[in-house]
Design a protein around this motif. Structure first.
Motif, short mmCIF file in Angstrom:
data_model
loop_
_atom_site.label_atom_id
_atom_site.label_comp_id
_atom_site.label_asym_id
_atom_site.label_seq_id
_atom_site.Cartn_x
_atom_site.Cartn_y
_atom_site.Cartn_z
N PHE A 7 -16.41 -16.27 -11.66
CA PHE A 7 -15.37 -16.56 -12.65
C PHE A 7 -14.45 -17.64 -12.08
O PHE A 7 -13.54 -17.34 -11.32
CB PHE A 7 -14.57 -15.30 -12.98
CG PHE A 7 -13.37 -15.56 -13.84
CD1 PHE A 7 -13.51 -16.02 -15.13
CD2 PHE A 7 -12.10 -15.36 -13.33
CE1 PHE A 7 -12.38 -16.28 -15.92
CE2 PHE A 7 -10.97 -15.62 -14.10
CZ PHE A 7 -11.12 -16.08 -15.40
N PRO A 8 -14.71 -18.93 -12.41
CA PRO A 8 -13.79 -19.99 -11.99
C PRO A 8 -12.57 -19.98 -12.90
O PRO A 8 -12.70 -19.87 -14.12
CB PRO A 8 -14.60 -21.28 -12.19
CG PRO A 8 -15.96 -20.86 -12.64
CD PRO A 8 -15.88 -19.45 -13.08
N ALA A 22 -15.92 -11.55 -18.20
CA ALA A 22 -16.43 -11.42 -16.83
C ALA A 22 -16.27 -9.99 -16.34
O ALA A 22 -17.18 -9.43 -15.71
CB ALA A 22 -15.69 -12.39 -15.91
N ARG A 23 -15.13 -9.39 -16.62
CA ARG A 23 -14.89 -8.01 -16.20
C ARG A 23 -15.88 -7.05 -16.84
O ARG A 23 -16.46 -6.20 -16.17
CB ARG A 23 -13.46 -7.59 -16.55
CG ARG A 23 -13.18 -6.16 -16.20
CD ARG A 23 -11.82 -5.71 -16.67
NE ARG A 23 -11.56 -4.37 -16.17
CZ ARG A 23 -10.39 -3.82 -16.17
NH1 ARG A 23 -9.34 -4.48 -16.63
NH2 ARG A 23 -10.22 -2.62 -15.71
N THR A 24 -16.07 -7.18 -18.15
CA THR A 24 -17.00 -6.30 -18.86
C THR A 24 -18.41 -6.42 -18.31
O THR A 24 -19.10 -5.43 -18.08
CB THR A 24 -16.99 -6.62 -20.37
OG1 THR A 24 -15.67 -6.39 -20.88
CG2 THR A 24 -17.98 -5.76 -21.13
N LEU A 25 -18.85 -7.65 -18.07
CA LEU A 25 -20.20 -7.86 -17.52
C LEU A 25 -20.31 -7.29 -16.10
O LEU A 25 -21.32 -6.68 -15.76
CB LEU A 25 -20.54 -9.34 -17.53
CG LEU A 25 -20.85 -9.92 -18.91
CD1 LEU A 25 -20.79 -11.44 -18.88
CD2 LEU A 25 -22.21 -9.42 -19.38
N ASP A 96 -6.28 -8.75 -9.54
CA ASP A 96 -5.46 -7.58 -9.87
C ASP A 96 -5.76 -7.06 -11.27
O ASP A 96 -5.67 -5.86 -11.53
CB ASP A 96 -3.96 -7.90 -9.76
CG ASP A 96 -3.51 -8.05 -8.32
OD1 ASP A 96 -4.26 -7.65 -7.39
OD2 ASP A 96 -2.40 -8.60 -8.10
N GLU A 97 -6.11 -7.96 -12.19
CA GLU A 97 -6.40 -7.56 -13.58
C GLU A 97 -7.72 -6.83 -13.71
O GLU A 97 -7.94 -6.14 -14.70
CB GLU A 97 -6.39 -8.78 -14.49
CG GLU A 97 -5.00 -9.33 -14.73
CD GLU A 97 -4.99 -10.39 -15.80
OE1 GLU A 97 -5.68 -10.23 -16.83
OE2 GLU A 97 -4.30 -11.39 -15.59
N VAL A 98 -8.60 -7.00 -12.75
CA VAL A 98 -9.92 -6.36 -12.80
C VAL A 98 -10.08 -5.41 -11.63
O VAL A 98 -11.14 -5.32 -11.02
CB VAL A 98 -11.07 -7.40 -12.84
CG1 VAL A 98 -11.02 -8.22 -14.10
CG2 VAL A 98 -11.03 -8.31 -11.62
N ASP A 126 -25.50 -15.16 -10.09
CA ASP A 126 -26.47 -14.94 -11.16
C ASP A 126 -25.96 -15.44 -12.51
O ASP A 126 -26.75 -15.71 -13.41
CB ASP A 126 -26.79 -13.45 -11.31
CG ASP A 126 -27.30 -12.85 -10.02
OD1 ASP A 126 -28.29 -13.36 -9.48
OD2 ASP A 126 -26.68 -11.86 -9.55
N LEU A 127 -24.63 -15.52 -12.67
CA LEU A 127 -24.02 -15.90 -13.94
C LEU A 127 -22.64 -16.48 -13.66
O LEU A 127 -21.90 -15.95 -12.83
CB LEU A 127 -23.88 -14.67 -14.86
CG LEU A 127 -23.14 -14.87 -16.18
CD1 LEU A 127 -23.97 -15.74 -17.13
CD2 LEU A 127 -22.83 -13.52 -16.83
N ILE A 128 -22.30 -17.54 -14.37
CA ILE A 128 -20.96 -18.12 -14.30
C ILE A 128 -20.28 -17.84 -15.64
O ILE A 128 -20.86 -18.11 -16.70
CB ILE A 128 -21.00 -19.65 -14.04
CG1 ILE A 128 -21.71 -19.94 -12.71
CG2 ILE A 128 -19.59 -20.24 -14.06
CD1 ILE A 128 -22.01 -21.42 -12.47
N VAL A 129 -19.08 -17.29 -15.60
CA VAL A 129 -18.31 -17.01 -16.81
C VAL A 129 -17.03 -17.80 -16.71
O VAL A 129 -16.24 -17.62 -15.78
CB VAL A 129 -17.99 -15.51 -16.95
CG1 VAL A 129 -17.15 -15.25 -18.20
CG2 VAL A 129 -19.26 -14.67 -16.96
#
Length: 168
Positions: A7-8, A22-25, A96-98, A126-129
């Motif tokens: 997560f950039p 990003a958090r959900t994934l 902190d949010e996640v 594996d994935l960029i969000v």
């Protein structure tokens, strides 16, 4: 399916909208969430912070320098140190949010899209969000888009989330 998600962030509202995805994934796949920002050392402004003129950003973290700065070496060091601290605060706030997700934070240097892609390669992402600012027309053409460059050149899937009109 996903073990490492990147997560950039630039600390903007657009990035915050993508953080929820990003958090959900990461939670769904029990993945490590890598949260990073980039100090854009290719810019004459030496950094990237979400606060620019009228909220615009030219990279990840953009800091416009005050014209009264004399450019002394010691002052440049203080500016870079300040930008490093501000960048670290951006990734720490996102982490902190996640808090229920395993996270890794990083502040990288270089052209934003290159630093993001390099980080993804080095850490087996594996994935960029990432968020987009939703620029259109001449503004998009003149300013470019970090997200667009990442989408076009990434070897791994990229999920982009645009800030809705009712958000921010």
């Amino acid at each position: 399916m996903y073990e490492h998600i990147l997560f950039p962030t630039d600390g903007s509202d657009g990035a915050a909208a993508a953080l929820a995805h990003a958090r959900t994934l990461a939670e769904t796949h029990n993945a490590t969430l890598h949260i990073m920002t980039v100090l854009d050392t290719s810019s004459p402004h030496i950094g990237m912070t979400a606060a620019g003129p009228e909220g615009a950003t030219t990279g990840m973290t953009v800091e416009e320098h005050d014209e009264s700065e004399s450019g002394m070496v010691g002052e440049e060091h203080n500016i870079e140190s300040s930008l490093q601290e501000r960048s670290q605060a951006i990734v720490d706030a996102a982490a902190d949010e996640v808090d229920a997700v395993d996270t890794v934070t990083a502040v990288e240097r270089g052209p934003p899209h290159s630093a993001i892609l390099d980080y993804a390669d080095e850490h087996d992402i594996d994935l960029i969000v990432m968020g987009t600012h939703g620029r259109t027309g001449i503004e998009r053409y003149l300013l470019g888009s970090v997200a667009e460059k990442v989408v076009r050149t990434s070897d791994v899937p990229v999920l982009t989330a645009r800030l809705g009109d009712d958000e921010g």
